[in-house]
Structures are given as C-alpha cells and as structure tokens.
Design a protein around this motif. Structure first.
Motif, PDB file in Angstrom:
ATOM      1  N   ARG A 138      59.313  48.214  44.725  1.00  0.00           N
ATOM      2  CA  ARG A 138      59.235  47.366  43.528  1.00  0.00           C
ATOM      3  C   ARG A 138      59.407  45.894  43.890  1.00  0.00           C
ATOM      4  O   ARG A 138      58.681  45.023  43.390  1.00  0.00           O
ATOM      5  N   LEU A 139      60.373  45.603  44.745  1.00  0.00           N
ATOM      6  CA  LEU A 139      60.604  44.217  45.152  1.00  0.00           C
ATOM      7  C   LEU A 139      59.433  43.688  45.973  1.00  0.00           C
ATOM      8  O   LEU A 139      59.038  42.524  45.845  1.00  0.00           O
ATOM      9  N   GLY A 140      58.869  44.547  46.825  1.00  0.00           N
ATOM     10  CA  GLY A 140      57.705  44.137  47.593  1.00  0.00           C
ATOM     11  C   GLY A 140      56.512  43.841  46.700  1.00  0.00           C
ATOM     12  O   GLY A 140      55.776  42.872  46.914  1.00  0.00           O
ATOM     13  N   LEU A 141      56.310  44.669  45.682  1.00  0.00           N
ATOM     14  CA  LEU A 141      55.234  44.434  44.723  1.00  0.00           C
ATOM     15  C   LEU A 141      55.443  43.124  43.968  1.00  0.00           C
ATOM     16  O   LEU A 141      54.494  42.362  43.735  1.00  0.00           O
ATOM     17  N   LEU A 142      56.686  42.868  43.582  1.00  0.00           N
ATOM     18  CA  LEU A 142      57.004  41.640  42.857  1.00  0.00           C
ATOM     19  C   LEU A 142      56.703  40.415  43.712  1.00  0.00           C
ATOM     20  O   LEU A 142      56.071  39.456  43.250  1.00  0.00           O
ATOM     21  N   ALA A 143      57.159  40.437  44.961  1.00  0.00           N
ATOM     22  CA  ALA A 143      56.929  39.301  45.857  1.00  0.00           C
ATOM     23  C   ALA A 143      55.441  39.105  46.132  1.00  0.00           C
ATOM     24  O   ALA A 143      54.957  37.968  46.224  1.00  0.00           O
ATOM     25  N   THR A 144      54.705  40.207  46.253  1.00  0.00           N
ATOM     26  CA  THR A 144      53.269  40.123  46.504  1.00  0.00           C
ATOM     27  C   THR A 144      52.534  39.548  45.299  1.00  0.00           C
ATOM     28  O   THR A 144      51.570  38.789  45.444  1.00  0.00           O
ATOM     29  N   ALA A 145      52.991  39.905  44.102  1.00  0.00           N
ATOM     30  CA  ALA A 145      52.341  39.424  42.877  1.00  0.00           C
ATOM     31  C   ALA A 145      52.600  37.945  42.630  1.00  0.00           C
ATOM     32  O   ALA A 145      51.857  37.298  41.894  1.00  0.00           O
ATOM     33  N   HIS A 146      53.669  37.406  43.232  1.00  0.00           N
ATOM     34  CA  HIS A 146      54.040  36.005  42.981  1.00  0.00           C
ATOM     35  C   HIS A 146      54.161  35.248  44.304  1.00  0.00           C
ATOM     36  O   HIS A 146      55.239  34.829  44.716  1.00  0.00           O
ATOM     37  N   ARG A 147      53.011  35.070  44.960  1.00  0.00           N
ATOM     38  CA  ARG A 147      52.954  34.272  46.181  1.00  0.00           C
ATOM     39  C   ARG A 147      52.582  32.849  45.781  1.00  0.00           C
ATOM     40  O   ARG A 147      51.483  32.598  45.276  1.00  0.00           O
ATOM     41  N   THR A 148      53.477  31.937  45.995  1.00  0.00           N
ATOM     42  CA  THR A 148      53.251  30.550  45.584  1.00  0.00           C
ATOM     43  C   THR A 148      52.778  29.700  46.754  1.00  0.00           C
ATOM     44  O   THR A 148      53.004  30.035  47.922  1.00  0.00           O
ATOM     45  N   SER A 149      52.124  28.614  46.429  1.00  0.00           N
ATOM     46  CA  SER A 149      51.677  27.666  47.440  1.00  0.00           C
ATOM     47  C   SER A 149      51.721  26.261  46.865  1.00  0.00           C
ATOM     48  O   SER A 149      51.696  26.077  45.640  1.00  0.00           O
ATOM     49  N   THR A 150      51.802  25.276  47.748  1.00  0.00           N
ATOM     50  CA  THR A 150      51.798  23.875  47.327  1.00  0.00           C
ATOM     51  C   THR A 150      50.755  23.113  48.140  1.00  0.00           C
ATOM     52  O   THR A 150      50.427  23.492  49.264  1.00  0.00           O
ATOM     53  N   THR A 151      50.233  22.054  47.571  1.00  0.00           N
ATOM     54  CA  THR A 151      49.197  21.275  48.234  1.00  0.00           C
ATOM     55  C   THR A 151      49.791  20.088  48.980  1.00  0.00           C
ATOM     56  O   THR A 151      50.858  19.576  48.624  1.00  0.00           O
ATOM     57  N   GLU A 152      49.081  19.683  50.004  1.00  0.00           N
ATOM     58  CA  GLU A 152      49.466  18.481  50.753  1.00  0.00           C
ATOM     59  C   GLU A 152      49.240  17.268  49.857  1.00  0.00           C
ATOM     60  O   GLU A 152      48.199  17.138  49.212  1.00  0.00           O
ATOM     61  N   PRO A 153      50.223  16.344  49.780  1.00  0.00           N
ATOM     62  CA  PRO A 153      50.016  15.130  48.978  1.00  0.00           C
ATOM     63  C   PRO A 153      48.782  14.366  49.460  1.00  0.00           C
ATOM     64  O   PRO A 153      48.422  14.400  50.637  1.00  0.00           O
TER      65      PRO A 153
END
Length: 231
Positions: A138-153
């Motif tokens: 369940r925790l693995g599924l949660l982390a996989t569903a919410h993979r965040t990223s940020t852009t280079e300024p």
C-alpha cells in the motif's frame, strides 16, 4: 515486517516492527498532526518537532523500512494489487493443475504472478486463505502514485525570450547582464495530476511538493481499514 529507526533526544534507536505496530504508529502520527511520507521502497517516514525547555527546537523522526522492499511496481503489478484491494473477497485456491492462484470473484491471477506477489511480500493471507495486499504494498503504491518533480529555474534571460514586453527590465544590470532578467521560480508537479505549484526558488518548490506528498500520506492513513494490518 519493518526495520524501525527512532530519532530521539538520546540519539537513534533501531529495532524491528510488525505491520500492526507500524499501522498504530502512523495513526497516532495523524492524530498528533505529525508529518508522514510514504517511501518508494514501501516504507514510511514520520517527522515532527518539539520545543525544548531551553527554547530550542528538537527534530524527531520514526522511519519504517520494509525488510523486503517492494521493488519496481510495473503497471501490471499495480493493476493486480488494485484489483485485489478494490474488489475484496480475494482468496487462494488451487487450479486444475494443483497450483495456487488468487481468485477474486470470477477473476483469477495466474499461478506465476501469484507466486511472485507472495515472494515479494506484496500480498498476505489471514491463515484461512483470504488474501489482502500488505501495508508495504500500500505504501509503495502511494509513493508511486505521487512522484513529484520540480523544474530548473529559468535563470538569466532576455524579456522577449520568455514572452515579456517590458523592454526596460534588467537594463543597467552589472556583470554583463544588461537587458536581462533573472527568474528563480520553479514549478512543482505530481504524477497524480492533482497538484501543481510555483515556488519562488527550487527549494521552495521542493518544499511545496513535499507538503503535497505528506498531505496525501495523511489522507491515506486516515482512510485505512482498521482490519488491514495484522500482528
């Protein structure tokens, strides 16, 4: 089972924890307003701060690391786990060849896939062949569903290059930057498609993304079935 690491005033204490203990800790963290984040290996990190008598701020944490990480969750594995979790009533049976399979209503999960889910500890049973997915899954599924990223300024650029018509912006800047403007903004997004944000810097964007992941983890723990975990 999990490896548990507790950061406290005296240092760090390490030990093991059952699924039921991890579940209890996560629920307690939600009630106390602590920050929770699921990890890609199927674990969880709980963090909080407390004010010391000296006036300082102390950071505390509890880390749950699965003894067997979930590994790569492919689309097919995710589909099988969600099928087991969503439809309920999953149980082990033997097929015509005497091999164990998971049956959910009229649907069946093939023997080889069933064996892999069991070997990776993504599913478990209650001793009476009733199957459910594990807290690690369940925790693995949660982390996989919410993979965040940020852009280079964006950094230094000419106003026209980013669609601005303010031709005086950046003029008379020192360091050979005449006519240029500097953008430190960074965009944060999540694979869930429900989160986008802009931070004044990449660190700020990362903090916004972390807050989103923690909010999703809190929502996940709040909605867990009390019968999900076993000792």
């Amino acid at each position: 089972m999990f490896r548990e690491s507790i950061t406290h005033a005296g240092g760090v204490t390490k030990g093991t924890a059952s699924e039921a203990h991890a579940m209890t800790t996560l629920r307690r963290a939600v009630r106390r307003g602590y920050q929770i984040e699921a990890t890609r290996d199927g674990g969880a990190l709980v963090t909080w701060t407390r004010r010391e008598l000296s006036g300082g701020i102390a950071h505390r944490a509890v880390q749950f690391t699965p003894e067997m990480p979930v590994g790569a969750l492919t689309e097919s594995v995710i589909d099988d786990l969600r099928l087991i979790d969503d439809m309920r009533g999953a149980h082990y049976v033997e097929n015509d060849n005497g091999r164990r399979i998971i049956r959910i209503g009229l649907l069946e999960i093939a023997p080889m896939i069933t064996a892999r889910l069991r070997a990776r500890r993504l599913v478990t049973d209650d001793g009476r062949d009733n199957v459910r997915i594990t807290l690690t899954a369940r925790l693995g599924l949660l982390a996989t569903a919410h993979r965040t990223s940020t852009t280079e300024p964006g950094g230094w650029s000419r106003p026209a290059d980013i669609g601005r018509q303010d031709w005086t912006a950046g003029l008379n800047r020192p360091g050979r930057r005449a006519g240029l403007i500097n953008s430190t903004a960074s965009h944060a997004t999540c694979t869930c498609g429900q989160f986008t944000a802009v931070g004044g810097s990449r660190d700020e964007a990362r903090a916004l993304a972390r807050t989103h992941r923690q909010a999703m983890a809190t929502e996940f723990v709040t909605g867990l079935d009390p019968l999900t975990a076993t000792a």
